[in-house]
Write an enzyme that holds these catalytic residues in place. Structure first.
Site, PDB file in Angstrom:
ATOM      1  N   GLU A 137      -3.042 -12.972 -15.129  1.00  0.00           N
ATOM      2  CA  GLU A 137      -2.445 -12.726 -13.815  1.00  0.00           C
ATOM      3  C   GLU A 137      -1.762 -13.963 -13.238  1.00  0.00           C
ATOM      4  O   GLU A 137      -1.142 -13.872 -12.179  1.00  0.00           O
ATOM      5  CB  GLU A 137      -3.527 -12.252 -12.838  1.00  0.00           C
ATOM      6  CG  GLU A 137      -4.215 -10.970 -13.270  1.00  0.00           C
ATOM      7  CD  GLU A 137      -5.519 -10.749 -12.539  1.00  0.00           C
ATOM      8  OE1 GLU A 137      -5.508 -10.029 -11.523  1.00  0.00           O
ATOM      9  OE2 GLU A 137      -6.548 -11.313 -12.973  1.00  0.00           O
ATOM     10  N   HIS A 182       0.832  -1.203   0.000  1.00  0.00           N
ATOM     11  CA  HIS A 182       0.000   0.000   0.000  1.00  0.00           C
ATOM     12  C   HIS A 182       0.869   1.258   0.000  1.00  0.00           C
ATOM     13  O   HIS A 182       0.528   2.257  -0.647  1.00  0.00           O
ATOM     14  CB  HIS A 182      -0.929   0.000   1.210  1.00  0.00           C
ATOM     15  CG  HIS A 182      -2.098  -0.903   1.049  1.00  0.00           C
ATOM     16  ND1 HIS A 182      -2.730  -1.505   2.116  1.00  0.00           N
ATOM     17  CD2 HIS A 182      -2.756  -1.335  -0.046  1.00  0.00           C
ATOM     18  CE1 HIS A 182      -3.724  -2.253   1.671  1.00  0.00           C
ATOM     19  NE2 HIS A 182      -3.760  -2.164   0.363  1.00  0.00           N
ATOM     20  N   ARG A 198     -11.812  -0.840 -11.646  1.00  0.00           N
ATOM     21  CA  ARG A 198     -12.093  -1.855 -10.634  1.00  0.00           C
ATOM     22  C   ARG A 198     -13.506  -1.638 -10.103  1.00  0.00           C
ATOM     23  O   ARG A 198     -13.825  -0.551  -9.624  1.00  0.00           O
ATOM     24  CB  ARG A 198     -11.084  -1.763  -9.490  1.00  0.00           C
ATOM     25  CG  ARG A 198      -9.621  -1.766  -9.926  1.00  0.00           C
ATOM     26  CD  ARG A 198      -8.708  -1.600  -8.711  1.00  0.00           C
ATOM     27  NE  ARG A 198      -7.319  -1.414  -9.084  1.00  0.00           N
ATOM     28  CZ  ARG A 198      -6.736  -0.234  -9.267  1.00  0.00           C
ATOM     29  NH1 ARG A 198      -7.452   0.881  -9.119  1.00  0.00           N
ATOM     30  NH2 ARG A 198      -5.465  -0.147  -9.583  1.00  0.00           N
ATOM     31  N   ARG A 210     -13.111  -4.216 -15.371  1.00  0.00           N
ATOM     32  CA  ARG A 210     -12.893  -5.560 -14.831  1.00  0.00           C
ATOM     33  C   ARG A 210     -14.084  -5.934 -13.966  1.00  0.00           C
ATOM     34  O   ARG A 210     -14.437  -5.199 -13.048  1.00  0.00           O
ATOM     35  CB  ARG A 210     -11.609  -5.605 -13.989  1.00  0.00           C
ATOM     36  CG  ARG A 210     -11.313  -6.991 -13.417  1.00  0.00           C
ATOM     37  CD  ARG A 210     -10.072  -6.968 -12.540  1.00  0.00           C
ATOM     38  NE  ARG A 210     -10.290  -6.238 -11.300  1.00  0.00           N
ATOM     39  CZ  ARG A 210      -9.326  -5.905 -10.441  1.00  0.00           C
ATOM     40  NH1 ARG A 210      -8.061  -6.187 -10.725  1.00  0.00           N
ATOM     41  NH2 ARG A 210      -9.605  -5.255  -9.331  1.00  0.00           N
ATOM     42  N   ASP A 255      -0.077  -9.366  -9.678  1.00  0.00           N
ATOM     43  CA  ASP A 255      -0.341 -10.770  -9.368  1.00  0.00           C
ATOM     44  C   ASP A 255       0.511 -11.704 -10.216  1.00  0.00           C
ATOM     45  O   ASP A 255       0.962 -12.744  -9.734  1.00  0.00           O
ATOM     46  CB  ASP A 255      -1.823 -11.096  -9.566  1.00  0.00           C
ATOM     47  CG  ASP A 255      -2.632 -10.855  -8.305  1.00  0.00           C
ATOM     48  OD1 ASP A 255      -2.120 -11.142  -7.207  1.00  0.00           O
ATOM     49  OD2 ASP A 255      -3.760 -10.362  -8.408  1.00  0.00           O
ATOM     50  N   CYS A 289      -2.034  -3.454 -17.212  1.00  0.00           N
ATOM     51  CA  CYS A 289      -2.764  -2.610 -16.256  1.00  0.00           C
ATOM     52  C   CYS A 289      -2.225  -2.754 -14.839  1.00  0.00           C
ATOM     53  O   CYS A 289      -2.804  -2.224 -13.898  1.00  0.00           O
ATOM     54  CB  CYS A 289      -4.264  -2.898 -16.292  1.00  0.00           C
ATOM     55  SG  CYS A 289      -4.709  -4.558 -15.738  1.00  0.00           S
TER      56      CYS A 289
END
Length: 548
Positions: free
Chosen positions: A410, A184, A285, A321, A434, A481
């Site tokens: 991913e 984060h 998202r 997505r 990922d 992305c």
């Protein structure tokens, strides 16, 4: 002069005196409470409510991804399972402080053991506990120092609440000993344009010591010479000039088009993204609609939100997505609650296929919003691992009226099968966060394996090239992305590998646009070849720098 290696975020460089992050609060003792259990519970409930309100208020001020992260922290603070654990300890005679401390620590340890996305939440939970205990003590929560002059902030890691509201007139750069390129701290630093180096390990830096934080070089230079400081200032000035250049469509020096798109977590970020030159949306998202509810939102509610986004980007490409639930985003109406390793369980398209009515409603809402607007809507499924999953999703999306349907790449299996998958799907978008984690089997949060978390690793780059080759053979576009697209030099490598578009946090658009303009397509291919031929991430990055 001493160099301390880490993982740089972006291409920035800055220097200044070190300011060490304040130490956490002293943990409470296990002395029995002198209050009644009901009194302790009332105090805890008030402290939790105040903490959640503060986090939500910080999120509103910060906006963007920071708001999503802080709202998730606020939800943690009020988690019913944690509340039950705290109350049980209070009923056993503990003080509210001790009950909060031990309950949160126990839960954080469970998350850390799970690793992956859930492991990332452990540090966030520890910060929430500190804030609740500070409320109970009537004390200020530990946070960023206020020294009255600019400084380089050095910390083990930064809580999202601190990172989101850093005063950029005071904080010249950030150095963290823990975390990786997709923690984060790294994500929010990239979004806010903060010069940062993360995952340095136990860096021996002292209060007031002069350092250069060189994100492009993945290094912190302690006690630099005057010449090194002057060179850093020259680089910073050149970078500032490059990123302030007029906004133009993404392209290489020879005119090869490379559309630069924005990653967004809600429609609220549309205006800023457009102002910063986003040519569309490469990743929208949709989790924000689902995470705060015990049941899936209605088709009408979803349609209204999607319509806002599509109206903002009229005439432009918008890649949405569908819901990526599971792992760190369990949902009671969709995911299983008792999976031992949810990061490798029923997540993404697997969860949606298991509860198809949720997916049908979402696709129906997207089709309705699409019919009402003029944007070029593309829809993709997360965590696709097989050809069958790609075929299932594209068939269902087309059945419900969507024209352009694709997949997220991913996991290594979908990269290896890209040629076959792209015979079924209209496009692919690579989620490098990922893909790196699953390729390298390295937890995205752990500083101890930060050297394996880098999308620069040749193993990851070769998988990306396989996807791009699969797209070329089928005449299908392949975009990026993940956070890798926000690294300007890596963006050049990705284009050289055959990627056709790049999507990133809007704050990174200017730097990437400027770097692309420095190279032709032949340059990009040569730089990519140098990177892929290296043996590790550091070698790949050095080889690309040398080739560039």
């Amino acid at each position: 002069m001493t160099e301390i290696a880490g993982v740089g975020i972006g291409q920035g460089i800055a220097h200044g005196p070190v300011a060490l992050m304040a130490a956490p609060l002293e943990p409470p003792t296990d002395a029995p409470s002198t209050r009644t259990p009901d009194e302790e519970k009332a105090l805890v409930a008030s402290a939790v409510s105040a903490t959640a309100a503060d986090l939500n208020e910080r999120g509103e001020r910060a906006g963007g991804s920071a708001r999503d992260v802080l709202e998730a922290q606020a939800m943690m603070a009020e988690d019913p399972t944690l509340a039950e654990a705290v109350e049980a300890k209070i009923d056993g005679g503990a003080t509210g402080e001790y009950a909060v401390h031990t309950s949160f620590v126990e839960f954080a340890e469970q998350l850390a053991e799970l690793g992956g996305y859930l492991g990332e939440r452990a540090a966030d939970l520890a910060d929430v506990a500190q804030r609740v205990i500070a409320q109970l003590r009537g004390a200020a929560a530990p946070g960023v120092p206020d020294l009255g002059h600019p400084f380089v902030l050095v910390a083990r890691d930064l809580a999202p609440a601190d990172t989101a509201l850093l005063d950029l007139d005071q904080v010249l750069a950030v150095v963290t000993t823990d975390g990786g390129p997709t923690s984060h701290t790294a994500i929010l630093a990239r979004e806010k344009g903060i010069v940062a180096v993360v995952g340095t390990g136990d860096a021996s830096l002292t209060e007031g010591q002069t350092v250069i934080v060189d994100a492009a070089g993945d290094v912190v230079v302690a006690d630099p010479t005057p010449d090194e400081i002057a060179a850093a200032d020259q680089r910073a000035a050149a970078r500032a000039a490059a990123v302030s250049a007029p906004i133009t469509p993404g392209a290489l020096a020879d005119g090869t088009e490379v559309p630069l798109l924005a990653n967004l977590g809600s429609p609220d970020g549309a205006t800023e993204a457009l102002e910063l030159g986003a040519e569309g949306v490469g990743l929208f998202r949709t989790e924000f609609l689902f995470l705060s509810s015990d049941e899936a939102p209605s088709v009408a509610d979803q349609t209204a939100s999607y319509r806002l986004l599509l109206e903002a980007f009229a005439g432009k490409k918008v890649v949405v997505r569908v819901l990526d639930a599971g792992a760190d985003k369990p949902l009671p109406f969709l995911t299983d609650a008792d999976e031992e390793n949810p990061a490798l369980g029923r997540r993404g398209i697997r969860a949606l296929q298991h509860r198809e009515h949720v997916l049908r409603d979402q696709l129906t809402a997207l089709a309705e919003a699409d019919s009402d607007t003029d944007a070029d809507l593309w829809v993709m499924a997360p965590m696709v691992a097989t050809v069958d999953e790609a075929e299932y999703f594209t068939a269902l999306a087309r059945e419900l009226g969507l024209r352009t349907t694709g997949v997220m790449v991913e996991v290594p299996s979908s990269a290896i099968l890209a040629e076959e998958i792209l015979r079924k799907a209209d496009f692919a978008s690579i989620g490098t966060n990922d893909l790196t984690q699953y390729t390298m089997a390295a937890d995205r949060l752990l500083g101890t394996v930060a050297h394996l978390q880098s999308p620069w690793h040749p193993a990851v780059l070769r998988l990306i090239r396989m996807v791009a080759d699969g797209g070329e053979k089928n005449g299908k576009p392949v975009g990026i992305c993940g956070e890798a697209a926000a690294d300007p030099l890596l963006a050049v490598v990705l284009v050289g590998l055959g990627v056709t578009s790049l999507s990133m946090t809007p704050a990174a658009l200017a730097e990437v646009r400027a770097e692309l303009k420095r190279h032709t397509i032949d340059d990009a291919r040569r730089i990519a070849a140098a990177a892929v031929s290296a043996g590790d991430a550091a070698g790949a990055k050095k080889a690309a720098r040398d080739a560039a």
